[in-house]
Design a protein around this motif. Structure first.
Motif, PDB file in Angstrom:
ATOM      1  N   CYS A 171       0.822  -1.213  -0.152  1.00 27.88           N
ATOM      2  CA  CYS A 171       0.164  -0.001   0.048  1.00 27.88           C
ATOM      3  C   CYS A 171       0.727   1.393   0.122  1.00 27.88           C
ATOM      4  O   CYS A 171       0.451   2.014   0.640  1.00 27.88           O
ATOM      5  N   ARG A 172       2.007   1.347  -0.713  1.00 28.66           N
ATOM      6  CA  ARG A 172       2.882   2.225  -0.672  1.00 28.66           C
ATOM      7  C   ARG A 172       2.282   3.343  -1.790  1.00 28.66           C
ATOM      8  O   ARG A 172       1.912   3.384  -2.759  1.00 28.66           O
ATOM      9  N   ILE A 173       2.052   4.687  -1.206  1.00 27.44           N
ATOM     10  CA  ILE A 173       1.492   5.572  -2.157  1.00 27.44           C
ATOM     11  C   ILE A 173       2.368   6.696  -2.439  1.00 27.44           C
ATOM     12  O   ILE A 173       3.238   7.432  -1.595  1.00 27.44           O
ATOM     13  N   ALA A 174       2.876   6.625  -3.796  1.00 28.19           N
ATOM     14  CA  ALA A 174       3.649   7.872  -3.914  1.00 28.19           C
ATOM     15  C   ALA A 174       2.650   8.916  -4.282  1.00 28.19           C
ATOM     16  O   ALA A 174       1.535   8.620  -5.046  1.00 28.19           O
ATOM     17  N   THR A 175       2.993  10.049  -3.796  1.00 28.97           N
ATOM     18  CA  THR A 175       2.012  11.128  -3.843  1.00 28.97           C
ATOM     19  C   THR A 175       1.725  11.646  -5.152  1.00 28.97           C
ATOM     20  O   THR A 175       0.391  12.107  -5.539  1.00 28.97           O
ATOM     21  N   GLN A 176       2.701  11.638  -5.916  1.00 26.71           N
ATOM     22  CA  GLN A 176       2.400  12.384  -7.192  1.00 26.71           C
ATOM     23  C   GLN A 176       1.761  11.339  -8.155  1.00 26.71           C
ATOM     24  O   GLN A 176       1.738  10.164  -8.208  1.00 26.71           O
ATOM     25  N   SER A 177       1.159  12.276  -9.277  1.00 31.65           N
ATOM     26  CA  SER A 177       0.809  11.510 -10.398  1.00 31.65           C
ATOM     27  C   SER A 177      -0.025  10.354 -10.527  1.00 31.65           C
ATOM     28  O   SER A 177       0.020   9.507 -11.010  1.00 31.65           O
ATOM     29  N   PRO A 193      -6.958   9.768  -7.744  1.00 34.87           N
ATOM     30  CA  PRO A 193      -7.402   9.480  -6.450  1.00 34.87           C
ATOM     31  C   PRO A 193      -7.956   8.117  -6.341  1.00 34.87           C
ATOM     32  O   PRO A 193      -7.621   7.531  -5.244  1.00 34.87           O
ATOM     33  N   ILE A 231      -5.218   5.930  -5.524  1.00 36.41           N
ATOM     34  CA  ILE A 231      -4.611   6.047  -4.079  1.00 36.41           C
ATOM     35  C   ILE A 231      -5.842   5.544  -2.998  1.00 36.41           C
ATOM     36  O   ILE A 231      -5.308   4.756  -2.231  1.00 36.41           O
ATOM     37  N   GLU A 232      -6.930   5.546  -3.363  1.00 39.16           N
ATOM     38  CA  GLU A 232      -8.180   4.982  -2.523  1.00 39.16           C
ATOM     39  C   GLU A 232      -7.699   3.374  -2.703  1.00 39.16           C
ATOM     40  O   GLU A 232      -7.861   2.725  -1.603  1.00 39.16           O
ATOM     41  N   ASP A 233      -7.521   2.853  -3.885  1.00 40.04           N
ATOM     42  CA  ASP A 233      -7.226   1.271  -3.775  1.00 40.04           C
ATOM     43  C   ASP A 233      -6.350   1.013  -3.088  1.00 40.04           C
ATOM     44  O   ASP A 233      -6.246   0.104  -2.184  1.00 40.04           O
ATOM     45  N   LEU A 256      -4.647   2.695  -0.534  1.00 36.82           N
ATOM     46  CA  LEU A 256      -4.938   3.075   1.057  1.00 36.82           C
ATOM     47  C   LEU A 256      -5.947   2.368   1.772  1.00 36.82           C
ATOM     48  O   LEU A 256      -5.688   1.874   2.660  1.00 36.82           O
ATOM     49  N   GLN A 264      12.890  -1.070  -4.620  1.00 42.90           N
ATOM     50  CA  GLN A 264      12.369   0.466  -5.503  1.00 42.90           C
ATOM     51  C   GLN A 264      12.065  -0.184  -6.843  1.00 42.90           C
ATOM     52  O   GLN A 264      11.074   0.101  -7.334  1.00 42.90           O
TER      53      GLN A 264
END
Ligand SMILES: Cc1cc2nc3c(=O)[nH]c(=O)nc-3n(C[C@H](O)[C@H](O)[C@H](O)COP(=O)(O)OP(=O)(O)OC[C@H]3O[C@@H](n4cnc5c(N)ncnc54)[C@H](O)[C@@H]3O)c2cc1C
Ligand SMILES: [Zn+2]
Lengths: 416, 975, 91
Positions: free
Chosen positions: C25-31, C34, C37-39, C41, C88
């Motif tokens: 569940c790592r969320i790179a904030t960019q690009s 939503p 990200i919801e998936d 998170l 990475q």
């Protein structure tokens, strides 16, 4: 046979030869109007309310092991409706009202004991946070009292008022809260559902959910395929696993919660008490054992056992709260697997698959929800739309951001 | 009372008599006795009452499986309930009390329950007490609770200490019986480090109950390669094979030396484990089999051989197993009269019979009918060869065969399996890293146990990396003829679970009513749920169930065994973490300065912070008012050392902050501070604080006291996982820098007096400026930032310079009446300014909710996307506002709710429009003010609302206003 | 009680670590959209079996470790530094 003074007397004298089975040993039919997966408290209650409220009696409850073998038979039996967020307060208080009439509804004594639930606080900010909750309860028509230190002492004289690391300042008290004999809830619903025609099928594990063209039509089980128009999932700690059968991924993780019981002792803890400065809660059963627990072990787990670190925390908190517990002896510890949602509140809703309904995400607090959950889930299944009480408990809220986060810790279930 | 002490032999020290009390009466035993053996020697065979029917009960076993002989040991705060008398070593001054009886053990009024026993069968409660329903709690439950429990818990705080010890070893051997000892010796010989646990005070296991036991002390004690813990019970095997064990290091001593623990919890991390926990004899179920005088044959043998106590003067052995004959031979040799061996089997192996003298009567194919006698056993009625006979005796010894002790093995591994040859459950898998040896895996012969122990020891050592040249001898299994049917139905009460009064009838009734899974049976009847956890009852119960269902016992299965193996004091698990030591306390470097001033402290995230500094005659309210006023009128000083402080370095430090905070950091000038707000990944507020730029690539961040650890972990996560490409490093400096806030119109003058080389003028050191200088030769940092809304500075210097800083500051501030202020006054000041704190950042609110949405810069940051979701920006969400009572004399309270005026005082549920998060009695405004969240937020400013606190039946009309009550344009802090 | 083999510090007791959840569940904030990200998170794979998860060696080297652990037996298959280059690349 109805349980009554007369039947008890007659059977007592004649040697108990005529007590029938509490529920039939049903074998699966080919098809049902509705199937409930999971013979825990919620599954059995759902079947009961389907029959009672909606006259849907051609129903099977499929349980992979023995009914009540999951969390309904492992929990620490506390019931309460002391929630802060309105959706939760209303839902859990409806549940409380159903508990209050349960033995009449079921003709089974589940020993609902409204001995009160006391949450201790230890500082002004904590008092204000509790007051916010208590006032919310009162506005919702739920009983709540804010107690000062002396009133707490009256209720629970053996707490540490002298040498505490976190001195007790007072407590939030819900008199109607209490405990219920957990196994009896499963058995009581099973017996009452059975008497209305529901088939309770044990040792019947659902291995797959059969669905066609976006609609669920049946399940395959360890006892063969069974068809149904409507299928409800109520499998608590295994919700993700069962939902996965249809490719649904849920905002749920499975975590283990431990519980502990001591040897039987003459009663000295008369209410349910939770410690505000450490993770600990305790009540004393009618057999005399102190039943207590704390937080989740804190990592994803399907193992029905816990580890020493959490056990240590729980015991230390117990002795900190009530120093005379030091010499009370632990008899047994165990664990249950919890369906933790990402905001700590449950899910009761329709799914994207027609005829498939979901009840899960009960976290560590679903026992108290059992009657309301069964009632609302039965409504959702029968009417194909949620009851007003469970309308907020959608999956969608995790996308839209209408979260019901009682604890305010975000999507980190292991610290909820 | 007649003495049952045998004249010679035994492991007791007759030269050392020991005096003790039981139920107020004095008795004498010998050193080496247990409480149980000493009472039996004194002819006291009625030792307890059962849970439900209060039936008289006596000794059944000699060990930790004992279901009946339980007592309260000790007095006052040291009283411990439900202690098995068999596990209490006799010592001078021992005080024991029987339990669960009123008024006395011999005459127990509660035994009237037996009269109702026809009704009180399994499941009775679930069917009854429902009429009338209102009676359950006030009447029925009260009665049930009065009867609950066995012993009484201590009333006062436990005055003893408990200790935790962590230990690693190569091979852990659990149980020092013959199998365990050879396993330990073999593993040690292989060169591995071995730890062996033994529940009893002596070594040898059941071989110590032989007539002439081997003394293992000489061979085993004092070795480097083998450590033995006696009086130590393995409680459970946990994940990663961690074993918890309890050493009763002080219980057998009359007095525990100062500083020594009563008990010690061992947390053991072995590489390999050998379980050699032996086997437990099982009783036989027939009518009245619970009378004092009915006991296991192994117990009678141990009593005679080890404790020199006769179980009776005239005994009958009821046999289903060959071991009965060994017992008979031993008892006969001790001069105990054996009236008969009543063997339930049709055929008795000749080797068994050969063990006993020919003049002992053996009754074949005997069927027990019932034990005779009023309180204690006076005979056994049995049927054989078609006729009924009463055999006179004062003890009936049960030889029902043995159950391997599989508990520990099934904590970690799989469920045990039924082994037909020995009619018992054995562990399913015993091949490492948890090995089993000897009787606990169904090998009962002594020499076979030795060999099996060697094999297990060698295997374990080998697996731990210490190969050893043991020939693979292969397990030696010896089967023996045991009856699998150990219950005989009668008309009366035949007990399966002694302590919980579960009878054969109860088991059959449960099956009749459909409670047929073993777990249903257990829960419906309470079979196996007593303090002995079913050690003597479980298998017998299963065999009745199997019979009732017409199934094989192997198809019925067992219930799951749960730790701990024996009941264990909660204090032992808690260890030292209790009382005031429950959790650590953190103190700032100024702590003594605050103490000297008589500060009252409050705890924030384990830190003790001064709450207020009462002066003579002042209460909390006047102290807070005085302190808060001093800051607004002259100058005050506040300890801010507890704030989380983080140093960040690296070329990408600004970029990194840009991702953490919602606002922009790229353009912050060196020598400047900025207020920042950060979000959780889900878009809710995480924390706020000021961060300063000390160099292009060096920042200094502060975060709130309560969230310091969380923020640091969040930053670790962000830098290691989200932005590993960024070149930034950081570490906590909270305990390196101590800090004081100097606030008030005169703060500049005080600062100037303290740092004479520093130009403190507004031009040289403007608002949000940062200066690095020295204090006492150590680096110091001064930040012109303000939480109070006044002209203010925060001075940070080396933690070790705190005392000097405090002292010099007092001197510099004296002429201005420098006033120390605590967290309460600080709270008042920040509420006057409308600054948010923990009550507003409660894990559910967003930046927009608290009125900081405007800070959200155009760039991306953690949590931003999620903060934009419809539910997070919904205009209906309650948002931050200020409030003041319309009637200025009214008091406000935190935790109150807003409701619409026509909802006040109505009895039906009403809707809450929001809540009050913080309140203060503002000395500068002269009335209560508050911060809160209300639907519609700022759009309601100027409106009135009702603020209710139903918990106290209060309702106050309030005016919704801007959250900043004081100096809204910030002229004072810029001044 | 788990024992985790920290790549920096060696085998250490569970007590030294703080669990930090599913490592997928790592969320790179960019690009990211939503929904994506919801998936990540909220919608968790929650396997009954091997689980890749973060443990923060908070009372040790403060590194995030990716631990592969069985959620039924609690057996640990592997433990690697979360920031190591191969991680990475992998995700
Ligand atoms: C230690 C502990 C303490 C708790 N304390 C409290 C408390 O004090 N108060 C409170 O309110 N709540 C408490 N809870 C939570 C509460 O027990 C649960 O939330 C609630 O019981 C869950 O609902 P249920 O009864 O339907 O679940 P369960 O009883 O777990 O029922 C689910 C059933 O589904 C079956 N199943 C799973 N998969 C399948 C399949 N594929 N096919 C067929 N059947 C399947 C399972 O075998 C199980 O019987 C506690 C939980 C635990 C573990
Ligand atoms: Zn490390």
């Amino acid at each position: 046979m109805k349980y009554s003074e007369l039947s008890l007397l007659r059977e007592g004298i004649t040697g108990h030869k005529n007590w029938p089975r509490a529920w039939r040993d049903a074998q699966p039919k080919k098809r049902y109007d509705a199937i409930i997966i999971g013979g825990g408290g919620h599954g059995l209650a759902t079947a009961y309310y389907l029959a009672r409220e909606h006259s849907i009696t051609n129903v099977a409850v499929l349980e992979k092991g023995w009914i009540g073998g999951g969390n309904v038979g492992r929990n620490t039996t506390i019931i309460r409706s002391n929630y802060m967020l309105p959706a939760n307060t209303h839902f859990y208080d409806f549940s409380m009202k159903l508990w209050e009439q349960q033995e009449r509804d079921l003709n089974f004594n589940t020993m609902v004991s409204q001995r009160g639930v006391l949450n201790l606080f230890h500082s002004d900010p904590q008092r204000d946070a509790f007051a916010r909750r208590g006032n919310a309860m009162r506005l919702a028509g739920v009983d709540a009292e804010l107690l000062d230190k002396e009133q707490v002492r009256q209720l629970a004289p053996r707490l540490d008022f002298e040498n505490a690391r976190f001195p007790i300042e007072g407590g939030l008290f819900q008199p109607r809260g209490g405990t219920v004999r957990h196994d009896a809830v499963a058995w009581g619903y099973a017996r009452a559902a059975d008497s209305r025609g529901v088939d309770i099928i044990q040792n019947c594990e659902v291995i797959d959910i059969i669905h066609e063209g976006g609609k669920a039509i049946g399940v395959s089980t360890s006892k063969g395929p069974i068809h149904a128009d409507k299928i409800g999932i109520a499998v608590a700690g295994h919700t993700s696993q069962v939902a996965k059968m249809t490719g649904i991924r849920l905002p749920i993780e499975t975590h283990v919660l431990q519980a502990f019981v001591t040897e039987g002792l003459k009663p000295f803890v008369d209410t349910v008490i939770t410690f505000g400065a450490g993770h600990f809660y305790v009540s004393q059963s009618d057999k005399g054992g102190l039943v207590f627990g704390g937080d989740l072990d804190g990592y994803n787990s399907y193992a029905q056992r816990g580890g020493f670190p959490m056990m240590h925390h729980v015991m230390a908190a117990g002795v900190a709260m009530m120093p005379s517990l030091g010499r009370v002896r632990l008899l047994r510890q165990w664990g249950g697997v919890m369906d933790m949602t990402m905001d700590g509140s449950p899910i009761i809703c329709k799914t994207d698959i027609g005829g498939l309904y979901l009840n899960g995400g009960w976290c560590y607090g679903g026992f108290k929800a059992t009657p309301a959950s069964g009632f609302c889930f039965a409504h959702t299944i029968a009417k194909d739309e949620p009851h007003a009480l469970n309308a907020p408990f959608t999956i969608d809220r995790f996308r839209t951001g209408h979260l019901l986060d009682e604890k305010g810790v975000g999507p980190n279930p292991w610290i909820q | 009372m007649a003495s049952y002490r045998i004249q010679n032999g035994g492991a007791i020290d007759r030269a050392r008599p020991v005096k003790f009390r039981f139920d107020g009466k004095s008795y004498t035993g010998f050193d080496g006795d247990t409480l149980a053996s000493a009472l039996m020697a004194n002819g006291v065979s009625l030792l307890g009452r059962s849970f439900k029917y209060h039936r008289p009960r006596g000794l059944v076993t000699l060990g930790s499986a004992e279901p009946n002989a339980l007592a309260e040991i000790g007095e006052g705060a040291r009283r411990e309930a439900n202690v098995q008398m068999t596990m209490v070593e006799l010592h001078d001054g021992l005080i024991a009390q029987s339990q669960n009886r009123f008024p006395s053990l011999r005459f127990d009024l509660m035994s009237v329950n037996q009269l109702f026993s026809k009704f009180l069968v399994a499941g009775f409660y679930y069917k009854s007490f429902m009429w009338p329903s209102a009676f359950w709690e006030p009447v029925y439950e009260k009665i049930i609770r009065r009867a609950a429990g066995l012993g009484r818990a201590a009333e006062g705080p436990d005055s003893d200490h408990y200790e935790h010890r962590h230990i690693h070893c190569d091979v852990l051997v659990i149980g020092a019986g013959l199998a365990g000892i050879s396993a330990a010796q073999t593993a040690a010989a292989a060169g591995s480090r071995v730890l062996m646990l033994e529940e009893h005070a002596w070594l040898g296991g059941v071989s110590a109950y032989d007539d002439d036991p081997v003394d293992f002390t000489a061979q085993l004690d004092g070795r480097d390669d083998l450590q033995i813990l006696r009086r130590t019970t393995a409680l459970g095997i946990y994940d990663h094979n961690v074993v918890l064990a309890l050493e009763r290091s002080g219980d057998h001593l009359g007095e525990i030396a100062d500083g020594h623990p009563r008990q010690r919890l061992w947390i053991i991390r072995p590489k390999q484990i050998v379980v050699a926990a032996g086997a437990l004899e099982r009783p036989i179920t027939f009518d009245n089999n619970d009378k004092p005088g009915v006991m296991l044959s192994s117990a009678a043998r141990g009593l005679a051989n080890r404790f020199a106590v006769a179980a009776g003067k005239d005994v009958v052995i009821l046999a289903a197993d060959d071991t009965a004959y060994e017992v008979a031979a031993d008892l006969h040799a001790k001069g105990i009269k054996i009236s008969a061996i009543a063997d339930m089997r049709d055929q008795i192996p000749s080797f068994a019979r050969a063990q006993i003298p020919e003049n002992i009567r053996v009754i074949e194919a005997a069927q027990p009918i019932k034990a005779l006698g009023r309180t204690c056993v006076r005979g056994l009625r049995l049927k054989h060869a078609g006729s009924v006979e009463n055999v006179k005796c004062d003890a009936i010894l049960l030889a029902g065969g043995y159950n391997p002790n599989v508990h520990l093995l099934s904590h970690a591994g799989s469920a045990p399996v039924w082994k037909e040859e020995i009619h018992a459950f054995v562990p399913a898998d015993t091949s490492g890293p948890i090995w089993a040896a000897g009787a606990c895996r169904g090998i009962f012969d002594a020499s076979a146990c030795r060999v099996d122990g060697e094999v297990a020891g060698a295997n374990a050592a080998m697996a731990a990396g210490f190969p050893f040249g043991v020939k693979s001898l292969g397990p030696v299994l010896e089967s023996r003829a045991t009856l699998d049917r150990l219950h005989v139905s009668g008309k009366g009460k035949a007990f399966v679970d002694f302590q919980n009064d579960v009878t054969e009838f109860d088991v059959r009734l449960a099956a009749q009513e459909g409670y047929q899974s073993v777990e249903h049976l257990k829960r419906y009847t309470t079979l196996g749920m007593a303090t002995d956890q079913g050690k003597t009852s479980s298998v017998n119960g299963l065999s009745v169930l199997a019979d009732a269902l017409g199934k094989d016992i192997s198809d019925v299965g067992t219930t799951r065994f749960r730790p701990p193996y024996t009941p264990t004091a909660i204090g032992a698990f808690a260890g030292h973490a209790r009382g005031r030591d429950f959790q650590p306390i953190r103190k700032t470097a100024f702590h003594h300065c605050h103490e000297d001033l008589g500060a009252v402290f409050v705890e924030v995230g384990q830190w003790l912070r001064p709450r207020y500094y009462p002066q003579a005659g002042e209460d909390i309210f006047s102290a807070i008012k005085r302190e808060a006023k001093a800051v607004r009128t002259s100058v005050g000083v506040c300890d801010v050392s507890t704030l989380g402080k983080i140093e960040l370095f690296g070329p990408d430090a600004a970029k990194f902050l840009n991702r953490l905070y919602i606002n922009n950091w790229m353009k912050l000038a060196v020598g400047k501070a900025r207020y920042g707000v950060m979000l959780r990944e889900d878009g809710c507020l995480l924390d706020d604080g000021t961060t300063s730029r000390l160099a292009e690539d060096h920042f200094f961040m502060t975060c709130t006291t309560a969230n310091a650890a969380r923020v640091l972990a969040h930053m670790d996560y962000a830098s290691q996982i989200l932005f590993p490409e960024m070149d930034v490093g950081f570490c906590s400096a909270t305990e390196q820098w101590c800090g004081l806030a100097l606030a008030g119109p005169n703060s500049r003058k005080v600062l100037g007096g303290l740092f004479q080389d520093l130009d403190v003028s507004d031009e040289a050191f403007p608002f949000m400026g940062v200066r690095e200088t020295e204090f006492d030769g150590m680096p110091a940092r001064i930040f012109r930032i303000s939480f109070s809304g006044e002209l203010a500075y925060e001075i940070n210097t080396h933690w070790g310079c705190a005392a000097a800083l405090w002292e010099k500051l007092q001197a510099a501030g004296q002429s201005f009446g420098l006033t120390p202020y605590g967290s309460e006054a600080l709270g008042v000041l920040r509420i006057e300014k409308g600054h948010v704190a923990g009550s507003e950042i409660d894990g559910r609110t967003t930046a927009k909710d608290v009125g900081l949405g405007g800070m959200m810069a155009k760039k991306d940051c953690i949590g931003k996307a999620m903060a934009m979701r419809p539910g997070m920006v919904d205009e209906k969400r309650p948002a931050l506002i200020g409030l003041k009572p319309v009637n200025r004399a009214d008091r406000l309270r935190g935790g109150a709710h807003f409701v619409s005026p026509h909802d006040v005082g109505v009895s039906k549920p009403v809707q809450s429009l929001g809540w009050v998060s913080s309140v203060a009695d503002s000395p500068n405004l002269g009335h209560w003010i508050g911060l809160g969240f209300i639907e519609g937020g700022q759009s309601r400013i100027g409106e009135r609302a009702m603020c209710v606190y139903p918990l106290k039946d209060e309702a106050v009309e309030v005016e919704i206003c801007n959250p900043c009550f004081f100096d809204p344009d910030g002229e004072r802090l810029r001044g | 009680m788990h024992q985790i083999n920290c790549p920096w510090c060696g085998p250490r007791d569970e007590n030294e670590f703080s669990y930090q959840g599913d490592a997928n569940c790592r969320i790179a904030t960019q690009s990211k959209a939503p929904e994506e990200i919801e998936d990540l998170l909220y919608f968790r794979p929650n396997p009954k079996g091997l689980h890749k998860e973060y443990w923060h060696h908070v009372s040790g080297c403060r590194q995030y470790i990716i631990v592969e652990r069985h959620t039924l037996t609690h057996e640990i298959r592997s433990a690697r530094l979360a920031r190591s280059p191969q991680n990475q690349e992998q995700s």
